[in-house]
Design a protein around this motif. Structure first.
Motif, short mmCIF file in Angstrom:
data_model
loop_
_atom_site.label_atom_id
_atom_site.label_comp_id
_atom_site.label_asym_id
_atom_site.label_seq_id
_atom_site.Cartn_x
_atom_site.Cartn_y
_atom_site.Cartn_z
N CYS A 1 20.90 17.00 70.67
CA CYS A 1 20.95 16.26 69.42
C CYS A 1 19.90 15.15 69.47
O CYS A 1 19.90 14.34 70.39
CB CYS A 1 22.35 15.67 69.22
N CYS B 1 21.61 11.40 69.27
CA CYS B 1 22.40 10.76 70.33
C CYS B 1 22.18 11.38 71.70
O CYS B 1 22.63 10.81 72.70
CB CYS B 1 23.88 10.81 69.97
N HIS C 1 29.61 18.47 65.62
CA HIS C 1 29.25 17.28 66.41
C HIS C 1 28.89 16.11 65.50
O HIS C 1 29.35 14.98 65.70
CB HIS C 1 28.08 17.63 67.34
N CYS D 1 28.77 12.25 67.49
CA CYS D 1 27.40 11.77 67.30
C CYS D 1 27.38 10.25 67.15
O CYS D 1 27.71 9.54 68.09
CB CYS D 1 26.74 12.45 66.11
ZN LIG Z 1 24.50 13.56 68.14
#
Ligand SMILES: [Zn+2]
Ligand SMILES: [Zn+2]
Lengths: 398, 156
Positions: free
Chosen positions: B130, B133, B146, B151
């Motif tokens: 991601c 994050c 997520h 997140c």
């Molecule tokens: Zn994330």
């Protein structure tokens, strides 16, 4: 004089007299139950509690070390009382275990509690792996070499790889992996709470589920592919029915052919890749960001820290102990890993005692009968005369 | 799923909040600390201390054993004298034990095996990270979950 053996684990204490055939296994904690306002539960008193959901734990240990006597004293008082062992302190010596590299001030606190608070007549302090090595050596009378024994002790707070030359732990080569049963259960709680059902307060229930369905994989990639399939090709997935403590007293696995949706009010957790991905942390702590070698890699690393001559003996004499050794597949996995990493010139021999959880305690019983045992103890008289120095000189701890 | 994807893009277009390195490390540290927790929630009966069955502190244990009862004053203060936090013990050890194998030297070193990555949502192997994050995910569906649930939803 009687000898009481206390393998004082951070998760469970194993306690009993050297003449007993089995120890009592006592949760080393004080517990409070959500729906019981009138009392607390000390150690195994939790068996009297009918509703084991949302228990609150008070633990004397932190990261594997005894830091809270407020709690430990309550558990020990209970263990030594007529409810468990009925110890006559005037007639009893105590053999008690502690972790390797125990901090000196904790050692002093143990001396003081044993001799001053309880007034035991004599004390021997040692470590569970040292006991296990002793029993492994005496039991294994037929085999050739006993120069080296490698004890892998995987418990509640952490796991230790301990090489021995004969009966002597080689401290400069001991390795601690900071993964044990507690991390596994907490991680399982975390993933189930995110993926399926909020169980963050259900340590007891989830730990039981872990013991019921988790296993150590010997074919990780293949198991991952199987876990992606649907029933009946997916032979890994298990539906686990949680206890509600009214109709269902204990969690259980539903037969795979009955799997599917939860029925009625029951709460169900589907254990799929979690069954083997959770115990993987023992072998890959980095899977959750703990930047340490896992057990098998640590065994091989340990071999680089000991005398080369000792390596073949150690690799051929590996003993697996502690609660995590009860996970199905544990020994097969350690063997597979070590076999693949070690030179072909070496034989790899691994054994798991019939009860890896109580092996150290059993060994303590044997040691207590050994004619040399009295000379390994500090008597109350010695302690009163010389204080902690008497213990420092006698015990091979810290 | 198409909706999810679109919402992701709109979010991206507006303002992409990205956790910096320090925040990611903080989050990771918290996750590791959570693995050591004894309890998730607070003590439900913080006021509840003793059971009737448990001996009181100052009684010592003279009352339980069958042996001759000695008059002895318990130095019950040991519980406080020896009450140290784990970090205090580490500090002490650091000061007192400079050489020789110690708690510190015994710790397993970092692994030399290649790191493995698993989807934070479903637990299967993951190939993606991601961007906001740093969590791992394996597919668009899991990324959507997520973003909707973790997140940046909680701040480290
Ligand atoms: Zn994330
Ligand atoms: Zn996924």
């Amino acid at each position: 004089m009687a000898t009481l053996i206390l393998d004082n684990g951070a998760g469970t204490a194993k306690v009993g007299f050297s003449t007993d055939s089995e120890p009592k296994i006592i949760p080393n904690c004080v517990t409070k139950a959500k729906n019981v306002r009138t009392r607390i539960f000390i150690g195994d008193q939790i068996e009297e509690c009918k509703d084991l959901s949302s228990l609150y734990y008070l633990l004397p240990f932190q990261k594997g070390f005894l830091v809270n006597w407020e709690i430990e004293k309550q558990v020990w008082d209970h263990m030594f009382s007529k409810d468990v062992c009925q110890v006559d302190f005037n007639e009893t010596a105590l053999l008690v275990t502690e972790p390797f590299f125990n901090f000196p001030s904790i050692g002093e606190s143990i001396n003081e509690v044993i001799f001053e608070e309880y007034q035991f007549q004599a004390l021997h302090r040692t470590q569970a792996p040292t006991l296990s090595c002793y029993k492994h050596q005496t039991d294994k009378v037929t085999s050739g070499s006993l120069f080296g024994t490698l004890v892998v002790d995987s418990g509640y707070s952490f796991s230790h790889i301990v090489p021995f030359y004969k009966n002597k732990p080689l401290k400069e080569a001991i390795i601690r992996v900071n993964v044990g049963g507690k991390v596994l259960t907490n991680h399982l709680k975390e993933v189930i709470s995110y993926r399926q059902l909020m169980v963050m307060d259900e340590t007891y229930v989830i730990n039981q589920m872990k013991e019921d369905v988790c296993y150590v994989s010997t074919q990780f990639k293949k198991d991952i592919s199987i876990a992606r399939l649907k029933y009946p090709e997916n032979t890994i997935s298990r539906d686990y029915i949680l206890p509600d403590y009214t109709h269902i007293k204990r969690g259980y696995v539903r037969a795979p052919e009955d799997s599917g949706k939860a029925k009625g009010d029951e709460q169900m957790i589907r254990m799929n890749n979690e069954r083997f991905a959770i115990p993987e942390l023992l072998f890959y702590p980095s899977d959750v960001g703990i930047q340490e070698m896992g057990l098998s890699e640590s065994i091989m690393h340990c071999m680089t820290l000991v005398d080369k001559e000792l390596v073949p003996h150690l690799l051929n004499n590996i003993v697996l102990t502690g609660g995590n050794a009860l996970l199905p597949g544990f020994q097969d996995r350690v063997f597979q890993d070590v076999r693949s990493m070690a030179s072909d010139d070496y034989d790899v021999g691994i054994s798991t005692p019939s009860n890896p959880l109580t092996y150290a305690w059993q060994s303590g019983c044997d040691l207590a009968l050994d004619p040399i045992f009295p000379s390994m103890c500090v008597s109350r008289h010695d302690y009163e005369e010389h204080g902690h120095v008497a213990c420092i000189n006698k015990f091979n701890v810290s | 799923m198409a909706d999810k994807r679109e919402s992701v893009r709109i979010k991206d277009g507006q303002q992409l909040r990205v956790l910096d390195e320090a925040a990611r490390r903080r989050r990771q540290r918290k996750a590791l600390e959570a693995l050591e927790e004894d309890n998730f929630s607070e003590d439900p009966h913080a006021d509840l201390k003793m059971s009737k069955k448990a001996p009181k502190f100052d009684e010592g244990i003279d009352s339980s054993g069958p042996g001759p009862k000695k008059k002895r004053k318990s130095r019950g203060d040991f519980k406080l004298r020896y009450r140290k936090t784990f970090s205090a013990l580490l500090e002490e050890e650091h000061m007192l034990n400079k050489d020789g194998p110690t708690y510190f030297t015994a710790c397993a070193p970092p692994s030399t095996l290649p790191e493995r990555h698993f989807c934070a949502v479903c637990g299967f192997p993951s190939n993606y990270t991601c961007v906001q994050c740093g969590a791992r995910y394996c597919c668009i569906k899991c990324l959507g979950t997520h973003q909707d649930t973790r997140c940046l939803k909680y701040t480290a």
